[in-house]
Scaffold this motif. Structure first.
Motif, PDB file in Angstrom:
ATOM      1  N   ARG A  39      -2.799  -3.551  -3.425  1.00 46.75           N
ATOM      2  CA  ARG A  39      -2.394  -4.778  -2.719  1.00 46.75           C
ATOM      3  C   ARG A  39      -3.045  -4.861  -1.346  1.00 46.75           C
ATOM      4  O   ARG A  39      -3.431  -5.949  -0.901  1.00 46.75           O
ATOM      5  CB  ARG A  39      -0.872  -4.868  -2.618  1.00 46.75           C
ATOM      6  N   MET A  78      -2.949  -8.787  -7.643  1.00 52.86           N
ATOM      7  CA  MET A  78      -1.551  -9.073  -7.309  1.00 52.86           C
ATOM      8  C   MET A  78      -0.698  -9.235  -8.566  1.00 52.86           C
ATOM      9  O   MET A  78       0.464  -8.850  -8.572  1.00 52.86           O
ATOM     10  CB  MET A  78      -1.460 -10.325  -6.424  1.00 52.86           C
ATOM     11  N   GLU A 103      -0.665  -8.985   5.991  1.00 50.55           N
ATOM     12  CA  GLU A 103      -0.109  -8.365   4.789  1.00 50.55           C
ATOM     13  C   GLU A 103      -0.883  -7.095   4.426  1.00 50.55           C
ATOM     14  O   GLU A 103      -0.295  -6.084   4.047  1.00 50.55           O
ATOM     15  CB  GLU A 103      -0.140  -9.354   3.615  1.00 50.55           C
ATOM     16  N   ALA A 104      -2.204  -7.154   4.541  1.00 53.05           N
ATOM     17  CA  ALA A 104      -3.035  -5.980   4.249  1.00 53.05           C
ATOM     18  C   ALA A 104      -2.704  -4.836   5.196  1.00 53.05           C
ATOM     19  O   ALA A 104      -2.557  -3.679   4.775  1.00 53.05           O
ATOM     20  CB  ALA A 104      -4.517  -6.345   4.353  1.00 53.05           C
ATOM     21  N   GLN A 117      -5.882 -12.034   4.204  1.00 47.97           N
ATOM     22  CA  GLN A 117      -4.487 -11.996   4.636  1.00 47.97           C
ATOM     23  C   GLN A 117      -4.278 -10.668   5.377  1.00 47.97           C
ATOM     24  O   GLN A 117      -3.626  -9.753   4.875  1.00 47.97           O
ATOM     25  CB  GLN A 117      -3.557 -12.115   3.425  1.00 47.97           C
ATOM     26  N   TYR A 152      -5.042  -8.143  -0.403  1.00 49.01           N
ATOM     27  CA  TYR A 152      -4.721  -8.959   0.767  1.00 49.01           C
ATOM     28  C   TYR A 152      -5.919  -9.032   1.711  1.00 49.01           C
ATOM     29  O   TYR A 152      -6.250 -10.096   2.240  1.00 49.01           O
ATOM     30  CB  TYR A 152      -3.521  -8.377   1.520  1.00 49.01           C
TER      31      TYR A 152
END
Length: 184
Positions: A38, A22, A50-51, A47, A42
């Protein structure tokens, strides 16, 4: 050069800490390698929303890329959303039928559903992958699970013998091959 950057992103960011990724690829960087990195970060940081957002943006920009679909399927599968993982894995195989690994991932997701109809598809997909990559112990083991689910113990034992043989565990390969022979 672009493909190399994408491959490096996937390998590097599965190996380094999500926080490092990140920092290396901040949100202001909207390039495909940054979004890919990213997405992995994520996902590894659990996460999933977000992923998923990052990988879906990549799929929007390049819908025929089998690796984007593969990552989406893997993320869903490994976060317990097994029923949802099948479609992305099917897409990855549709766009990359030459890659045995994509078929193995689809087969794994189908076996995990423990559904009779899906098990038939899993067996078909795994056998196709094994025609391409005969020494993949994981694929043989997943095929063994599928046959076992169908109460095909001789075939399950034979597939597991192949798995152990691929892993160079000859005593276990012999043991399962003997079980397969005795079950026939």
């Amino acid at each position: 050069m672009f493909r190399l950057r994408m491959i490096q992103a996937k390998i590097n960011f599965f190996m380094q800490a999500p926080q490092t990724t990140m920092r290396q690829y901040p949100l202001r960087d909207q390039s495909p390698p940054a979004r890919y990195a990213r997405a992995v970060a994520y996902y590894r940081a659990s996460q999933l929303p977000e992923a998923t957002r990052e990988i879906e943006r990549l799929i929007e920009s390049d819908p025929d890329n089998p690796y984007f679909w593969e990552l989406k399927g893997q993320m869903l599968f490994e976060h317990g959303r097994i029923a949802e993982a099948g479609d992305p894995h099917r897409q990855s195989v549709a766009f990359g039928p030459q890659y045995a690994l994509l078929k193995i991932n689809l087969g794994r997701a189908l076996v995990a559903l423990e559904d009779e109809v899906k098990m038939e598809e899993a067996i078909e997909v795994l056998r196709a992958a094994l025609r391409q990559e005969t020494d993949n112990g994981f694929a043989w083991s997943e095929l063994a699970r599928a046959y076992s689910y169908q109460d095909e113990q001789a075939l399950a034992n034979l597939a597991q013998a192949h798995a152990f043989y691929a892993w160079r565990n000859l005593p276990e390969a012999h043991r399962f091959a003997t079980r397969a022979r005795d079950a026939m």
